[in-house]
Write a protein that holds these residues in place. Structure first.
Motif: not given
Lengths: 481, 131
Positions: A276, A280-281, B17-18, B21, B57, B87-88, B108-113, B115
């Motif tokens: 994820a 996003l990065n 990290a999340i 990002a 989250d 992610a759960q 998750k993982p969520v596409m940026a668009d 989100m």
């Protein structure tokens, strides 16, 4: 050096070598008394060879008589040792017969040291010099025997033979080809050389051939037979051990795969996080590049994070791959702290999702232990998963699992304990039995398997402090390097 | 370029990290972002600032879970549109979150668009968003 001296020395050397090998094997496996007997028999055979050489090289009748007198000690040890070998190896002889033989041979030994010059003769008048393999050796010349005692000795040998044949016959009557083979090989392998020796000694006593007194045929024949049997057993048990190790590896692997399956949602979560972050990065970088003056530092930071997230995901995959691989136990020095951290990294998401507080109490500066990281991880993971399961009946804030590790310097061990705040375990022995389980989806092999893994590492796994207030504690030990 | 002029987007995720990002992505799209490592930290921040939207989250490795945060927010009645990003994806979780007041549920993982689109669709004053 002359031929006879060389031959008898070689024989003694072979016997000593056999004794050393058997002695070492026995030191490893103390319960194997048959091997200890073989070791003692090897020493006795070497002493016999030395005494026989003494007799052959005796210059006077008195010297010969003295050697013959001491020769009775290795003979006694050999006779009794062979019977005890049969006793331990076949396990079928009658005890009273065994004791009768030991008593009779003790009488022979006692008489031997209470008369002069020895048990066999009341007087050795003269010796004869004969040629044997080109070497001049002494043999008995004119002697005065003790017929009544010789008869007694012969009687003891008949008892000896009776014990042996009886033990072999009883073994034979047991079912199974292996029992019969053992009965035949041990019975014939020991009895036939003895019969030859008795016959040979009788011939000498009847003043037949002028040859030296020697029990080599008997000693060597019996020794070879017994060594063959034990060697065969060692090889067979090695095969069995290898098969068992293979089987254990297979069961252990399927148990690990089943643990991974239980952890799958948690592991999927762990993998989803870096993925994820990467997605996003990447989008942030793409958007950043649209600027007229892209921020190089920002882009550098993004790339560093993408690299870091890749390594994190790859680490989880590598961990799973290693953990699910089929492997037999291979010992190497490992750090207990790394082991615990590794396992916790697999299980902490699962613990968090089940609202379990997972605490680590690891003594600083723990020594390295000797073990297989995959198999020991499996043991620890199993204990932690059980603990997480055990505390589910409690309210959210009372679910605690503590992993402790400390050194026992005196014992040369490191102890790892998993303590939970659950309801405890009613029966501390029952839980280690195969197919014992409290989970509907469980096979009930986890703890039984964990115990065999720990024992294969030379350690122990047990449960204690089983009260409903304190929950359960499972502990296991591993030897330090 | 002006967006949600006075408001900001809050993100609660225990994974650094999340957090980094999401903050980077939203900053690239000119959002003002405040990131929090725990639900408690975020709830405390409400005393001084209220976000236009919260990205939450569920799986927080401390005492308060994402669901707990949702319940707290519902209790306070602040009306902060909350997007759950987790992610759960357990059975029933989406429903529980919606019942607790979440306006969107992303796995998750969520596409940026997706989100960005979700943020735009749920944040108030969305008509002021230029990008």
């Amino acid at each position: 050096m002359e031929t006879v001296t060389i031959l008898w020395s070689v024989y003694a050397a072979v016997a000593i070598m056999l004794a050393v090998v058997c002695g070492l094997v026995w030191l490893i496996e103390r319960r194997d008394r048959a091997t200890l007997m073989l070791c003692i028999l090897g020493i006795a055979a070497a002493v016999s060879a030395y005494s026989e050489l003494g007799m052959m090289h005796a210059a006077t009748a008195a010297e010969y008589g003295e050697w013959l007198r001491w020769y009775h000690i290795p003979s006694f040890v050999t006779l009794v040792g062979q019977l005890l070998f049969v006793h331990y190896y076949l396990g079928t002889g009658r005890s009273w017969l065994l004791w009768a033989v030991i008593f009779a041979r003790s009488v022979v030994l006692a008489v031997n040291f209470s008369v002069h010059p020895n048990f066999n003769f009341s007087n050795i008048v003269s010796l004869q010099r004969v040629s044997l393999f080109g070497e001049r050796v002494s043999v008995i010349g004119v002697v005065v025997p003790r017929p009544q005692w010789e008869l007694f000795a012969l009687g003891s040998l008949v008892l000896w033979l009776a014990y042996l044949l009886d033990a072999a016959a009883r073994k034979w009557s047991k079912k199974g080809a292996e029992s019969r083979r053992k009965a035949l090989v041990v019975g014939l392998g020991i009895a036939v050389p003895l019969l030859f020796t008795v016959l040979y000694t009788r011939l000498l006593a009847l003043r037949g051939p002028h040859l030296p007194l020697s029990n080599i045929v008997w000693f060597l024949g019996a020794l070879v037979t017994m060594a063959y049997e034990l060697g065969r057993d060692v090889i067979l048990s090695r095969h069995a051990r290898l098969e068992l190790a293979e089987l254990r590896a297979e069961v252990a692997q399927s148990e690990r795969v089943s643990i991974l399956a239980q952890l799958a949602p948690a592991l999927a979560h762990e993998l989803a996080q870096p993925l994820a972050a990467t997605l996003l990065n990447v989008e942030a970088a793409r958007k950043g590049l649209e600027d007229e003056k892209p921020k190089r530092d920002e882009l550098r930071g993004i790339l560093a994070d993408i690299g870091e997230n890749y390594r994190r995901a790859a680490g989880i995959i590598e961990h799973m791959r290693r953990f699910s691989k089929r492997s037999t136990i291979e010992m190497r020095p490992i750090s207990v702290e790394d082991l615990v951290q590794d396992v916790v990294s697999l299980v902490d998401t699962e613990a968090a999702s089940k609202h379990v507080e997972l605490l680590l109490l690891i003594e600083p500066g723990l020594p390295r232990v000797s073990g297989d990281p995959v198999h020991l991880s499996q043991v620890l993971l199993n204990l932690i998963m059980n603990a997480i399961h055990a505390v589910q009946s409690h309210s959210l804030n009372a679910r605690r699992v503590v992993v402790e590790a400390r050194a026992h310097d005196a014992k040369g061990e490191v102890e790892i304990a998993v303590r939970d705040s659950g309801p405890g375990v009613p029966d501390v022995d029952e839980v280690f039995k195969p197919f014992f389980t409290t989970k509907p989806e469980g096979m009930g092999l986890g703890l039984a398997l964990a115990r065999t893994i720990v024992e294969a590492h030379g350690g122990h796994l047990w449960a204690d402090c089983m009260t409903s207030e304190n929950g359960a504690v499972f502990r296991f030990t591993v030897r330090r390097v | 370029v002006s967006i949600l002029s006075t408001d900001h987007i809050a993100i609660v995720d225990d994974d650094a990290a999340i957090r980094r990002a999401v903050a980077r992505l939203l900053a690239a799209y000119s959002f003002d972002v405040h990131a929090y490592a725990s639900g408690r930290e975020f709830l405390d921040s409400l005393a001084t600032r209220k976000p236009a939207c919260l990205i939450l989250d569920l799986h927080l490795k401390n005492a308060m879970s994402g669901l707990d945060v949702l319940h707290h927010l519902a209790g306070k009645g602040l009306g902060i549109p909350t997007i759950v990003a987790t992610a759960q994806d357990e059975p029933g979780m989406r429903h529980r979150c919606e019942l607790a007041g979440a306006v969107a549920f992303l796995v998750k993982p969520v596409m940026a668009d997706l989100m960005l689109e979700t943020i735009r669709s749920v944040a108030p004053n969305k008509e002021t968003i230029i990008n």
